[in-house]
Each structure stands twice: as C-alpha cells, then as structure tokens.
Write a protein that holds these residues in place. Structure first.
Motif, PDB file in Angstrom:
ATOM      1  N   THR A  58       1.050  -1.201  -0.500  1.00 10.62           N
ATOM      2  CA  THR A  58       0.305  -0.164  -0.278  1.00 10.62           C
ATOM      3  C   THR A  58       1.159   1.325   0.006  1.00 10.62           C
ATOM      4  N   LYS A  59       1.671   1.198   1.245  1.00  5.91           N
ATOM      5  CA  LYS A  59       2.429   2.282   0.950  1.00  5.91           C
ATOM      6  C   LYS A  59       3.603   2.797  -0.122  1.00  5.91           C
ATOM      7  N   SER A  60       3.649   1.728  -0.962  1.00  5.97           N
ATOM      8  CA  SER A  60       5.259   1.878  -1.476  1.00  5.97           C
ATOM      9  C   SER A  60       5.351   0.693  -2.564  1.00  5.97           C
ATOM     10  N   GLY A  61       4.069   0.391  -3.504  1.00 12.11           N
ATOM     11  CA  GLY A  61       4.072  -0.460  -4.196  1.00 12.11           C
ATOM     12  C   GLY A  61       4.726  -1.984  -4.338  1.00 12.11           C
ATOM     13  N   PHE A  62       4.552  -2.577  -4.719  1.00 16.45           N
ATOM     14  CA  PHE A  62       5.291  -4.025  -5.045  1.00 16.45           C
ATOM     15  C   PHE A  62       6.697  -4.030  -4.838  1.00 16.45           C
ATOM     16  N   ARG A  63       6.977  -3.360  -5.444  1.00 22.10           N
ATOM     17  CA  ARG A  63       8.737  -2.851  -6.158  1.00 22.10           C
ATOM     18  C   ARG A  63       9.381  -2.954  -4.022  1.00 22.10           C
ATOM     19  N   GLY A  64       8.039  -2.422  -2.846  1.00 19.95           N
ATOM     20  CA  GLY A  64       8.381  -2.294  -1.841  1.00 19.95           C
ATOM     21  C   GLY A  64       8.838  -3.451  -1.105  1.00 19.95           C
ATOM     22  N   LEU A  65       8.137  -4.203  -1.788  1.00 15.93           N
ATOM     23  CA  LEU A  65       9.008  -5.805  -1.268  1.00 15.93           C
ATOM     24  C   LEU A  65       9.939  -6.072  -1.361  1.00 15.93           C
ATOM     25  N   TYR A  66      10.894  -5.329  -2.397  1.00 17.44           N
ATOM     26  CA  TYR A  66      12.214  -5.797  -2.826  1.00 17.44           C
ATOM     27  C   TYR A  66      13.394  -4.456  -1.965  1.00 17.44           C
ATOM     28  N   LYS A  67      12.990  -3.625  -1.286  1.00 19.52           N
ATOM     29  CA  LYS A  67      13.475  -2.685  -0.340  1.00 19.52           C
ATOM     30  C   LYS A  67      14.564  -3.042   0.343  1.00 19.52           C
ATOM     31  N   GLY A  68      16.201  -2.800  -0.215  1.00 19.73           N
ATOM     32  CA  GLY A  68      17.128  -3.312   0.238  1.00 19.73           C
ATOM     33  C   GLY A  68      17.402  -4.199  -0.076  1.00 19.73           C
ATOM     34  N   VAL A  69      17.390  -4.934  -1.743  1.00 20.74           N
ATOM     35  CA  VAL A  69      17.734  -5.885  -2.114  1.00 20.74           C
ATOM     36  C   VAL A  69      18.520  -5.994  -2.945  1.00 20.74           C
ATOM     37  N   THR A  70      19.749  -4.451  -3.208  1.00 16.40           N
ATOM     38  CA  THR A  70      20.132  -3.928  -3.902  1.00 16.40           C
ATOM     39  C   THR A  70      21.744  -4.715  -3.401  1.00 16.40           C
ATOM     40  N   ALA A  71      21.451  -4.505  -2.027  1.00 17.06           N
ATOM     41  CA  ALA A  71      22.871  -4.977  -1.227  1.00 17.06           C
ATOM     42  C   ALA A  71      22.849  -6.659  -1.253  1.00 17.06           C
ATOM     43  N   PRO A  72      21.659  -6.865  -0.793  1.00 18.49           N
ATOM     44  CA  PRO A  72      22.407  -8.616  -1.119  1.00 18.49           C
ATOM     45  C   PRO A  72      23.163  -9.258  -2.339  1.00 18.49           C
ATOM     46  N   LEU A  73      21.841  -8.361  -3.333  1.00 18.93           N
ATOM     47  CA  LEU A  73      22.053  -8.771  -4.687  1.00 18.93           C
ATOM     48  C   LEU A  73      23.384  -8.487  -5.731  1.00 18.93           C
ATOM     49  N   LEU A  74      23.970  -7.236  -5.035  1.00 18.00           N
ATOM     50  CA  LEU A  74      25.407  -7.418  -5.120  1.00 18.00           C
ATOM     51  C   LEU A  74      26.516  -8.141  -4.560  1.00 18.00           C
ATOM     52  N   ALA A  75      25.631  -8.418  -3.431  1.00 13.70           N
ATOM     53  CA  ALA A  75      27.376  -9.133  -2.312  1.00 13.70           C
ATOM     54  C   ALA A  75      26.801 -11.021  -2.390  1.00 13.70           C
TER      55      ALA A  75
END
Length: 286
Positions: A58-75
């Motif tokens: 509701t707050k951030s859309g479906f993309r909000g469920l992947y908040k913080g995904v950058t760090a684990p994806l890069l690492a």
C-alpha cells in the motif's frame, strides 16, 4: 599441476560459480519475506505477516517488497560463491584429515557434510557481515543504498561496516551445519525413492533452508537488532541479547520466525536447484 590437483581446482571453481547462481535465485525468491522478517525483528512493525506485506504494498507498491535488495544482490554472488567454495574446501579438508584414501560410509558422509558446512561460514562472513549491515539499515529506515553506506561508514568506518560480524558467525556456523547436513541427507534419501532428480533437489533444498533457520533464528534476531541500532544504544551483541531477554523475554528471540519459514522452503529450493543446474552446465565447459 598434477591431475588430482587439477581436478580439485576445477571442482572448487564449479562450486564457486554455481554457488553464486544459487544465491541469486535465493534472493529473487526470498527477499520479500526477508524484508518482513527484519521489520518484525527490529520493531519496525508489530502487524501480522499478511498485514505487514499489505502495508508495504500500500505504501510503496510491489517494488517496496524488494526494498534493500540492492545490497544482497550485489553481494550475493560472492557470498554464496564463497560459501559453496568453502563447503567444497571444507569437504576436502575433512577427507584429508579423517578419511585418507578411504571413501567412507553414509555416516561419515553425513558428518563430512556438517563439518564442511560449518567451515563454509568462516570465509563467507567476510562478505556477508557488511552486506547484511547495509541491508538491515535499508530495510529499517528510509535510506537507499548509498545513504545506508554513508550511515554505516559515518558511524565508525570499516569497523562499523563489519558491525555484527560475531553475531553473523554465531548464526551461520550452526546454521550452515544444519543447512548442508540436511540437504545432503535428504537429497540422498529422496533420490533413492524417486526418479525425478529435480523434485528431489527442490525438496531437499527447501528442507535444508528450514533446518538452517530453525537453528539460526535467535542469533539472527540479535544480529538484526545490533546492526540496526543507533550508536550508544547497545554496547555489544551480548548486550543486545541481555536487554532483549530482560525486556521482552525468550520469545523475542524467535521474532520473525513466521516469514523466515515461509521464505525458507521456496528460496532455498530455488537456491539449490539453481546451484545444481548451473553446476551441471559448468561441468560441460570446464
């Protein structure tokens, strides 16, 4: 280089590359549940799992469920590449120290998997700890990747980036013993009863993930609290544990267990399936 050494090098390289592929599969499948887990562990939400997911969407859309995904994806590629490489090396060390020229039986193979699994956590933590630190900051604040990096660095430089390393080891050593041990045992037994190798790998991987988190969740709660805390809030991860038990009781050590277990089976099924599939592919070209 001897034929034996060359074979070991190729085997380690295949484990390294396929481990990275497996890790990417794990993140893509499991990150939304990881987000909710961290929010529950750090007190960012007191809602149920479903309500927390709805709140994020509701707050951030479906993309909000992947908040913080950058760090684990890069690492994640180096983390899981190192983890599976460490597992391969740990197995070779076990063979050298305990089996010698003997092949061993099922019992020694099971012990081998557990010992090698515990060993795998040691080198992986060098990448895992700072990646987890950045991810937790992103998941519990409004900071993006660069903002989380700046906050972590600003709180104490390199030392701050590795905040939570001991808690990460306390989580990952016993967790990895269960993870690889259950996977190898379950896969062998499932393959003896079914012809579908893919289904056996998916099932064994899912069970391994659940076994890992059943063991690791208390240390993970402490790690999340410690890594997301403001300077001066706690003195150490041990202080986090003492205050957590004093203020919230033993049950607090299992906060987030719901989303963890919801995530564990599909994410780790995907991880081991991606690892096994890519390892077969790499065997044809290496």
């Amino acid at each position: 280089m001897s034929d034996t050494a060359n074979t070991k090098c190729k085997s380690q390289l295949k484990s390294f590359l396929s481990g990275g592929v497996g890790g990417i599969c794990l993140v893509l499948v499991g990150h939304p549940f990881d987000l909710i887990k961290v929010k529950m562990q750090t007190g960012s939400t007191n809602a149920s799992i479903i309500s927390s997911i709805q709140e994020v969407i509701t707050k951030s859309g479906f993309r909000g469920l992947y908040k913080g995904v950058t760090a684990p994806l890069l690492a994640i590629t180096p983390i899981f590449a190192i983890c599976f490489w460490g597992y391969e090396v740990g197995g070779e060390l076990f063979d050298f120290l305990f089996l010698g020229d003997k092949h061993g039986d099922y019992q020694s193979s099971d012990i081998r998997a557990m010992v090698a699994g515990g060993f795998s956590a040691l080198p992986a933590t060098l990448v895992m700890a700072p990646a987890e630190r950045i991810k937790v900051i992103m998941q519990t604040s409004e900071a993006g990747f660069s903002g989380a990096m700046c906050r972590a660095w600003g709180e104490g430089g390199v030392r701050s980036m590795f905040k939570g390393s001991l808690a990460t080891l306390a989580r990952d050593i016993p967790g990895s013993v269960a993870y690889f041990g259950v996977y190898e045992v379950a896969k062998r037994r499932l393959l003896s009863k079914m012809d579908n190798k893919s289904l056996a790998v998916l099932t064994a991987g899912g069970l391994a993930g659940m076994a890992n988190w059943a063991v690791a969740i208390p240390a993970d709660v402490v790690k999340s609290r410690w890594q997301s805390a403001n300077p001066g809030e706690y003195n150490s991860s041990i202080d986090v544990l003492k205050q957590l038990l004093k203020k919230e009781g033993p049950g607090a050590l299992f906060k987030g267990i719901g989303p963890v277990m919801m995530r564990a089976f599909p994410a780790n099924a995907a991880c081991f399936f991606g690892m096994e599939t890519s390892k077969q592919a790499f065997s044809k070209i290496l």
